[in-house]
Design a protein around this motif. Structure first.
Motif, PDB file in Angstrom:
ATOM      1  N   THR A  93       6.418  -1.558  -5.539  1.00 18.46           N
ATOM      2  CA  THR A  93       6.482  -0.605  -4.276  1.00 18.46           C
ATOM      3  C   THR A  93       5.176   0.323  -4.189  1.00 18.46           C
ATOM      4  O   THR A  93       4.524   0.405  -3.453  1.00 18.46           O
ATOM      5  N   SER A  94       4.838   1.036  -5.378  1.00 16.18           N
ATOM      6  CA  SER A  94       3.854   1.730  -5.474  1.00 16.18           C
ATOM      7  C   SER A  94       2.507   1.061  -5.488  1.00 16.18           C
ATOM      8  O   SER A  94       1.677   1.607  -4.646  1.00 16.18           O
ATOM      9  N   GLN A  95       2.338   0.085  -5.746  1.00 12.18           N
ATOM     10  CA  GLN A  95       1.031  -0.724  -5.375  1.00 12.18           C
ATOM     11  C   GLN A  95       0.982  -1.253  -4.099  1.00 12.18           C
ATOM     12  O   GLN A  95      -0.023  -1.130  -3.860  1.00 12.18           O
ATOM     13  N   ALA A  96       1.861  -1.332  -3.620  1.00  9.88           N
ATOM     14  CA  ALA A  96       1.868  -1.836  -1.950  1.00  9.88           C
ATOM     15  C   ALA A  96       1.659  -0.739  -1.294  1.00  9.88           C
ATOM     16  O   ALA A  96       0.756  -0.927  -0.414  1.00  9.88           O
ATOM     17  N   ALA A  97       2.131   0.288  -1.546  1.00  6.32           N
ATOM     18  CA  ALA A  97       1.935   1.442  -0.750  1.00  6.32           C
ATOM     19  C   ALA A  97       0.488   1.776  -0.925  1.00  6.32           C
ATOM     20  O   ALA A  97      -0.297   2.161  -0.114  1.00  6.32           O
ATOM     21  N   ASP A  98      -0.272   1.721  -1.980  1.00  8.33           N
ATOM     22  CA  ASP A  98      -1.552   1.946  -2.204  1.00  8.33           C
ATOM     23  C   ASP A  98      -2.527   0.932  -1.329  1.00  8.33           C
ATOM     24  O   ASP A  98      -3.337   1.482  -0.749  1.00  8.33           O
ATOM     25  N   ARG A  99      -2.029  -0.146  -1.360  1.00 10.86           N
ATOM     26  CA  ARG A  99      -2.687  -1.063  -0.710  1.00 10.86           C
ATOM     27  C   ARG A  99      -2.647  -1.063   0.991  1.00 10.86           C
ATOM     28  O   ARG A  99      -3.553  -1.225   1.592  1.00 10.86           O
ATOM     29  N   ILE A 100      -1.433  -0.813   1.116  1.00  9.11           N
ATOM     30  CA  ILE A 100      -1.206  -0.638   2.751  1.00  9.11           C
ATOM     31  C   ILE A 100      -2.056   0.659   3.258  1.00  9.11           C
ATOM     32  O   ILE A 100      -2.704   0.617   4.225  1.00  9.11           O
ATOM     33  N   SER A 101      -2.017   1.587   2.371  1.00 10.71           N
ATOM     34  CA  SER A 101      -2.771   2.704   2.841  1.00 10.71           C
ATOM     35  C   SER A 101      -4.484   2.438   2.876  1.00 10.71           C
ATOM     36  O   SER A 101      -4.977   2.977   3.820  1.00 10.71           O
ATOM     37  N   GLU A 102      -4.921   1.625   2.055  1.00  8.48           N
ATOM     38  CA  GLU A 102      -6.287   1.397   1.904  1.00  8.48           C
ATOM     39  C   GLU A 102      -6.699   0.529   3.018  1.00  8.48           C
ATOM     40  O   GLU A 102      -7.416   0.559   3.877  1.00  8.48           O
ATOM     41  N   ARG A 103      -5.663  -0.431   3.635  1.00 12.47           N
ATOM     42  CA  ARG A 103      -5.810  -1.347   4.586  1.00 12.47           C
ATOM     43  C   ARG A 103      -5.800  -0.426   5.982  1.00 12.47           C
ATOM     44  O   ARG A 103      -6.611  -1.050   6.824  1.00 12.47           O
ATOM     45  N   LEU A 104      -5.007   0.307   6.124  1.00 10.00           N
ATOM     46  CA  LEU A 104      -4.951   0.908   7.406  1.00 10.00           C
ATOM     47  C   LEU A 104      -5.883   2.003   7.517  1.00 10.00           C
ATOM     48  O   LEU A 104      -6.321   2.101   8.574  1.00 10.00           O
ATOM     49  N   VAL A 105      -6.456   2.665   6.446  1.00  9.53           N
ATOM     50  CA  VAL A 105      -7.706   3.392   6.463  1.00  9.53           C
ATOM     51  C   VAL A 105      -9.036   2.477   6.983  1.00  9.53           C
ATOM     52  O   VAL A 105      -9.536   3.024   7.861  1.00  9.53           O
ATOM     53  N   ALA A 106      -9.151   1.464   6.385  1.00  9.14           N
ATOM     54  CA  ALA A 106     -10.119   0.341   6.970  1.00  9.14           C
ATOM     55  C   ALA A 106      -9.866   0.380   8.277  1.00  9.14           C
ATOM     56  O   ALA A 106     -10.976  -0.010   9.078  1.00  9.14           O
ATOM     57  N   LEU A 107      -8.441  -0.181   8.772  1.00  7.05           N
ATOM     58  CA  LEU A 107      -8.479  -0.478  10.215  1.00  7.05           C
ATOM     59  C   LEU A 107      -8.628   0.532  10.892  1.00  7.05           C
ATOM     60  O   LEU A 107      -9.394   0.401  11.949  1.00  7.05           O
ATOM     61  N   SER A 108      -8.321   1.710  10.608  1.00  9.70           N
ATOM     62  CA  SER A 108      -8.772   3.009  11.533  1.00  9.70           C
ATOM     63  C   SER A 108     -10.185   3.191  11.706  1.00  9.70           C
ATOM     64  O   SER A 108     -10.642   3.587  12.658  1.00  9.70           O
ATOM     65  N   THR A 109     -10.678   2.896  10.682  1.00 13.30           N
ATOM     66  CA  THR A 109     -12.075   3.275  10.480  1.00 13.30           C
ATOM     67  C   THR A 109     -13.065   2.245  11.457  1.00 13.30           C
ATOM     68  O   THR A 109     -13.911   2.568  12.135  1.00 13.30           O
ATOM     69  N   ALA A 110     -12.539   1.094  11.388  1.00 18.75           N
ATOM     70  CA  ALA A 110     -13.065   0.242  12.102  1.00 18.75           C
ATOM     71  C   ALA A 110     -13.045   0.317  13.678  1.00 18.75           C
ATOM     72  O   ALA A 110     -13.762   0.303  14.631  1.00 18.75           O
ATOM     73  N   TYR A 111     -11.591   0.658  14.237  1.00 20.86           N
ATOM     74  CA  TYR A 111     -11.338   1.197  15.632  1.00 20.86           C
ATOM     75  C   TYR A 111     -11.998   2.418  15.926  1.00 20.86           C
ATOM     76  O   TYR A 111     -12.473   2.618  17.235  1.00 20.86           O
TER      77      TYR A 111
END
Length: 267
Positions: A93-111
């Motif tokens: 779960t902790s690893q998933a939380a880190d990866r989710i955060s990284e991916r959403l930051v990348a998505l937010s940056t693109a938008y």
């Protein structure tokens, strides 16, 4: 003796308006002296123009509202897919939380890049530079080169997510995990196609992942379509990733606006 009071003024369209009121307060007259005059014709034309503008503005608001609703629903679906697929393919779960955060930051940056109030659109080089900026990769370990291209919206979103995965993996396991490693990102036009290459150099040997996680899925499939090719190789000094697409529908050599295409996510 009967006394008349006159008041004259100029209307909003330049015509004359006149009131006539008698002293006995029993008579009140009104005359608009404009019928058949050039000012009256101009006023009528202007009124018709205003009515047409109002009708057009109302339709434009309706279309913008529908587009906003569509994009909001699409973005929510994208985020939901990223979260659920990450949770389903991550060991803890902790690893998933880190990866989710990284991916959403990348998505937010693109938008955020797509929403910048500027003339033209973001270039491919800008997109690659912004993707690396969040990871603080030294300039001497990074090479970015290629002709000026302007990706369409789906190209910006998809490529931003692929770059996020490639950079993360290179930092943890690949060329950027060792001091002598480097990354080269380049692209070129080949006729009516564009080829983008990610090449790691000087890194440790890498092999295909034992588990097919969502990160690997993004790298291999986020940009894949029927007319596009994606190839990933695991070599002796790092990963090599190649993407080839028809120029039309993915990017433009001009900064003028083109119709955006929706971002698609492999579910």
């Amino acid at each position: 003796m009967e006394l008349h009071i006159y008041h004259r003024t100029t209307g909003s369209f330049g015509h004359r308006v006149e009131w006539d009121r008698s002293s006995d307060k029993s008579a009140f007259g009104f005359r608009e002296d404009c019928a058949g005059t050039p000012d009256a014709d101009a006023a009528a034309d202007r009124l018709e123009d205003l009515q047409a503008e109002l009708a057009g503005s109302s339709e434009q608001r309706r279309l913008l509202g529908a587009e906003l609703q569509h994009r909001s629903q699409n973005l929510i679906a994208v985020i939901q897919t990223y979260v659920l697929r990450t949770l389903a393919t991550t060991a803890s779960t902790s690893q998933a939380a880190d990866r989710i955060s990284e991916r959403l930051v990348a998505l937010s940056t693109a938008y955020r890049l797509l929403a910048r109030p500027q003339d033209g659109r973001i270039t491919l080089k800008e997109l690659v530079c912004v993707a690396f900026a969040g990871h603080r990769v030294p300039d001497d370990r990074l090479s970015i080169e290629g002709p000026t291209l302007y990706p369409v919206e789906s190209g910006v979103i998809g490529l931003a997510m692929v770059l996020q995965e490639l950079i993360t993996n290179a930092t943890k396991y690949g060329a950027l995990s060792v001091e002598c490693g480097s990354v080269r990102v380049g692209w070129q036009l080949d006729g009516k196609r564009v080829d983008i290459v990610w090449q790691e150099e000087g890194g440790p040997p890498v092999s295909p992942p034992s588990r097919f996680g969502f990160g690997t899925e993004l790298i291999e499939r986020a940009l894949r379509r029927a007319d596009r090719r994606v190839e990933i190789l695991y070599g002796s000094d790092g990963v090599s990733w190649t993407f080839s697409s028809p120029l039309a529908g993915f990017a433009s050599t001009k900064s003028t606006s083109e119709p955006f295409s929706d971002h698609e996510v492999t579910k």
